[in-house]
Motif scaffolding. Structure first.
Motif, short mmCIF file in Angstrom:
data_model
loop_
_atom_site.label_atom_id
_atom_site.label_comp_id
_atom_site.label_asym_id
_atom_site.label_seq_id
_atom_site.Cartn_x
_atom_site.Cartn_y
_atom_site.Cartn_z
N ASN A 242 0.88 -1.45 0.02
CA ASN A 242 0.14 0.03 0.06
C ASN A 242 0.87 1.15 -0.07
O ASN A 242 0.57 2.24 -0.75
N VAL A 243 1.97 1.34 0.72
CA VAL A 243 2.89 2.38 0.75
C VAL A 243 3.39 2.56 -0.61
O VAL A 243 3.59 3.82 -1.00
N LEU A 244 3.82 1.64 -1.15
CA LEU A 244 4.53 1.67 -2.44
C LEU A 244 3.67 2.10 -3.37
O LEU A 244 3.80 2.82 -4.27
N ARG A 245 2.31 1.76 -3.62
CA ARG A 245 1.26 1.92 -4.52
C ARG A 245 0.99 3.40 -4.54
O ARG A 245 0.93 4.18 -5.68
N HIS A 246 0.69 3.94 -3.25
CA HIS A 246 0.20 5.43 -3.38
C HIS A 246 1.38 6.30 -3.63
O HIS A 246 1.15 7.39 -3.96
N ALA A 247 2.75 5.71 -3.33
CA ALA A 247 3.71 6.70 -3.75
C ALA A 247 3.95 6.83 -5.16
O ALA A 247 4.03 7.86 -5.53
N VAL A 248 4.24 5.63 -5.84
CA VAL A 248 4.63 5.65 -7.24
C VAL A 248 3.66 6.13 -8.17
O VAL A 248 3.91 6.43 -9.21
N THR A 249 2.20 6.11 -7.74
CA THR A 249 1.27 6.45 -8.63
C THR A 249 0.99 8.12 -8.38
O THR A 249 0.10 8.60 -8.88
N ASN A 250 1.76 8.75 -7.61
CA ASN A 250 1.51 10.12 -7.19
C ASN A 250 2.38 11.00 -8.06
O ASN A 250 3.70 10.92 -7.58
N PRO A 374 5.90 17.38 2.63
CA PRO A 374 4.91 16.78 3.44
C PRO A 374 3.49 16.89 2.98
O PRO A 374 2.75 16.14 3.60
N PHE A 375 2.95 17.56 1.97
CA PHE A 375 1.73 17.82 1.50
C PHE A 375 1.37 16.87 0.45
O PHE A 375 0.16 16.63 0.09
N VAL A 376 2.24 16.31 -0.13
CA VAL A 376 1.92 15.54 -1.11
C VAL A 376 1.14 14.41 -0.84
O VAL A 376 0.07 13.77 -1.74
N PRO A 446 -13.33 23.76 -7.67
CA PRO A 446 -14.36 24.46 -6.68
C PRO A 446 -14.81 23.16 -5.96
O PRO A 446 -15.19 22.01 -6.43
N GLY A 447 -15.07 23.26 -4.65
CA GLY A 447 -15.71 22.22 -3.76
C GLY A 447 -14.60 21.14 -3.14
O GLY A 447 -14.88 20.37 -2.36
N ALA A 448 -13.49 21.31 -3.84
CA ALA A 448 -12.40 20.23 -3.51
C ALA A 448 -11.77 20.49 -2.00
O ALA A 448 -11.58 21.65 -1.81
N THR A 449 -11.58 19.58 -1.44
CA THR A 449 -11.09 19.83 0.10
C THR A 449 -9.90 18.81 0.29
O THR A 449 -9.46 17.97 -0.45
N ALA A 450 -9.02 19.22 1.25
CA ALA A 450 -7.88 18.45 1.66
C ALA A 450 -8.04 16.96 2.18
O ALA A 450 -7.56 16.18 1.88
N GLU A 451 -9.36 17.08 2.96
CA GLU A 451 -9.67 15.76 3.38
C GLU A 451 -10.14 14.79 2.36
O GLU A 451 -9.69 13.53 2.44
N GLU A 452 -10.72 14.92 1.49
CA GLU A 452 -10.94 14.39 0.11
C GLU A 452 -9.84 13.89 -0.45
O GLU A 452 -9.41 12.65 -0.95
N TYR A 453 -8.85 14.80 -0.81
CA TYR A 453 -7.45 14.46 -1.28
C TYR A 453 -6.70 13.46 -0.63
O TYR A 453 -6.32 12.38 -1.09
N TYR A 454 -6.71 13.51 0.63
CA TYR A 454 -5.81 12.49 1.55
C TYR A 454 -6.73 11.25 1.75
O TYR A 454 -5.94 10.14 2.03
N SER A 455 -7.90 11.31 1.79
CA SER A 455 -8.63 10.34 2.05
C SER A 455 -8.82 9.26 0.92
O SER A 455 -9.07 7.98 1.18
N GLN A 456 -8.26 9.79 -0.12
CA GLN A 456 -8.33 9.00 -1.45
C GLN A 456 -7.42 7.72 -1.14
O GLN A 456 -7.41 6.69 -2.17
N GLU A 457 -6.28 7.84 -0.56
CA GLU A 457 -5.17 7.12 -0.10
C GLU A 457 -5.92 5.81 0.68
O GLU A 457 -5.15 4.73 0.86
N TRP A 458 -6.98 5.94 1.25
CA TRP A 458 -7.73 4.73 2.03
C TRP A 458 -8.90 4.26 1.33
O TRP A 458 -9.47 5.00 0.82
N THR A 459 -9.11 2.93 1.60
CA THR A 459 -10.26 2.26 1.01
C THR A 459 -11.65 2.74 2.02
O THR A 459 -11.38 3.19 3.25
#
Length: 505
Positions: A242-250, A374-376, A446-459
């Motif tokens: 999981n760590v690898l997948r979310h890193a290399v796909t960003n 740190p924000f990526v 418009p309407g995008a939030t930081a919580e949504e951005y980071y939550s995409q990394e979790w099922t």
């Protein structure tokens, strides 16, 4: 009616809702935040001293071992190439077992190579000790991960900048240290052949004691070490996949790895060549060449921290878009100054003056970079820090191979071409875009939030179990990255020092 406050960790330094420090007390050793800061920068400093202990004594080592220009170039490449993979491994280790054990392990594993520098007898052994000693530079990743875990978003640029800058200071300090140790040993009756070998025991001892200090006094997170947090169920134990997948796909991580290759990577390349360049080009003595080279690395005491502070200042006024613009401008100016440095090789005074200006800009760009990293990603913070740091080493290797290996280019010509590479490889920063904060030329979605951005990394299942709780808190505390308008309606949730902790009512 007044009730007892909920049980929670208490800290002498103010913290936010994720227990990350909201202030930066530079001269404090208060645990766990500031003690982690001092342990991280000092251990990285010692690794830098060990890795670049050879260049200031290179004229002596060259004559003793009969090294050719190609041998020296190959060894310089070796000193920074091994750390490419070591930094990737270090980033993953930080995500999985924490920065404390990861940092101490790499430092202790590479210490024998430092001591073995005293017994080398030819080009091959010289290359090998520089290669294995260079692995220790992976401790940079644990330094940046540690600071990103201990300090809140408004202070993370400054914390990363000072820790990285003071660690990189080792590259300048060693230019002074090794000639002084060599002279001291020689005055005690040793021959030059023996004196430079004995000198390598100093960085070896420094590195050993720094690792012991990290193990004895360090703490992974504000709330405790990884092992304790995993056992108590307070922290999700993630998997490598999981760590690898979310890193290399960003894609943002890859761009920052590229651009970091031409700020920190250039700094590493210059550390390898600068003393010899001034020694050969301007016919100065070894001590003078060491002082000039030291001034390049010693600029880190204010330049990289200044870059981190600038990143936080720009964020306070313009959000993440300010951080991106600041990095692009500073690094591009650094590239221009690098070109100028190669063109003024006819003047000793001009070369020293331009080199100092160049050092400030290229090192400040390093601090600005880790104001963004740190924000990526939060789930793959360690590996993305490792990818960025590894990109620095890749840039150093490519620069050494293309411009400073053998006699294909004069050193001053290589410096000009290196500056052009800096300018070109900084341009992809224009492609970085955060939906919730925008990019250099485009505003937020418009309407995008930081919580949504980071939550995409979790099922969805992981979110229901609360595994993403820390990323949600980080998103709340990073609201100002959207700019002043986004931050105006929110308050940073943080506690006050323990002596004045409020009660729940």
């Amino acid at each position: 009616m007044e009730v007892e406050p909920a049980s929670k960790p208490k800290f002498r330094i103010p913290v936010d809702s994720d227990n990350q420090a909201t202030e930066f007390w530079l001269f404090s050793f208060v645990r766990p935040h500031m003690s982690a800061f001092h342990l991280s920068w000092f251990s990285f400093f010692c690794c830098f001293v060990s890795t670049f202990a050879a260049p200031p004594l290179l004229p002596l080592i060259r004559d003793t071992l009969g090294l050719t220009a190609k041998d020296i170039g190959n060894a310089g490449i070796a000193s920074v190439s091994g750390a490419v993979f070591a930094r990737l491994a270090m980033g993953t280790a930080c995500d999985l077992v924490g920065p404390r054990l990861s940092s101490a392990a790499i430092i202790l594993l590479t210490t024998p190579a430092v001591y073995c520098s005293a017994i080398i007898n030819g080009p091959s052994s010289f290359l090998l000790v520089r290669f294995f000693t260079g692995f220790s530079l992976a401790s940079f990743v644990s330094t940046q991960f540690w600071m990103s875990s201990m300090f809140s978003p408004p202070k993370v640029g400054l914390a990363n900048g000072v820790a990285g800058g003071w660690g990189n200071l080792g590259g300048g300090a060693v230019q002074l240290l090794m000639p002084l140790v060599f002279e001291a040993v020689k005055k005690m009756g040793s021959t030059p052949f023996t004196a430079w070998r004995v000198a390598f025991f100093i960085p070896g001892v420094m590195q050993t004691f720094s690792a012991i200090a990290v193990l004895a006094f360090g703490q992974d997170m504000p709330d405790g070490n990884y092992r304790k947090l995993h056992k108590a169920g307070d922290m999700h134990k993630d998997s490598f996949a999981n760590v690898l997948r979310h890193a290399v796909t960003n894609y943002r991580a890859w761009i920052l790895a590229l651009t970091y290759g031409y700020c920190f990577g250039v700094e590493l390349a210059v550390d390898n060549i600068v003393a010899q360049y001034f020694y050969d080009r301007f016919d100065v003595n070894l001590h003078t060449a060491g002082l000039i080279a030291a001034s390049f690395g010693m600029a880190n005491i204010i330049s990289r921290p200044g870059g981190g502070l600038m990143s936080d200042w720009l964020s306070d006024r313009f959000g993440m878009r300010g951080r991106l613009w600041g990095l692009w401008i500073v690094q591009t100016v650094g590239g221009v100054l690098c070109v100028v440095l190669g063109l003024v090789d006819y003047s000793f005074a001009a070369s020293v003056a331009v080199m100092m200006l160049f050092s400030f800009f290229v090192q400040a760009a390093c601090g600005l970079t880790f104001g963004i990293v740190p924000f990526v990603s939060r789930r793959s913070l360690g590996l993305i820090s490792g990818m960025t740091g590894g990109g620095g080493n890749v840039g150093a290797v490519l620069t050494q191979v293309i411009f400073f290996r053998g006699a294909k280019y004069k050193t001053e010509t290589g410096i000009v071409y290196m500056g052009i590479m800096i300018i070109a490889c900084t341009l992809p920063l224009t492609l970085i875009y955060f939906p919730q904060w925008g990019g250099m030329f485009v505003g937020p979605k418009p309407g995008a939030t930081a919580e949504e951005y980071y939550s995409q990394e979790w099922t969805e299942q992981e979110r229901q179990k609360g595994y993403n709780a820390s990323t949600v808190r980080f998103a709340e505390n990073s609201v100002r990255e959207g700019g002043p308008k986004s931050a105006s309606g929110s308050q940073s949730r943080h506690t006050v020092p323990v002596d004045a902790s409020p009660a729940n009512v």
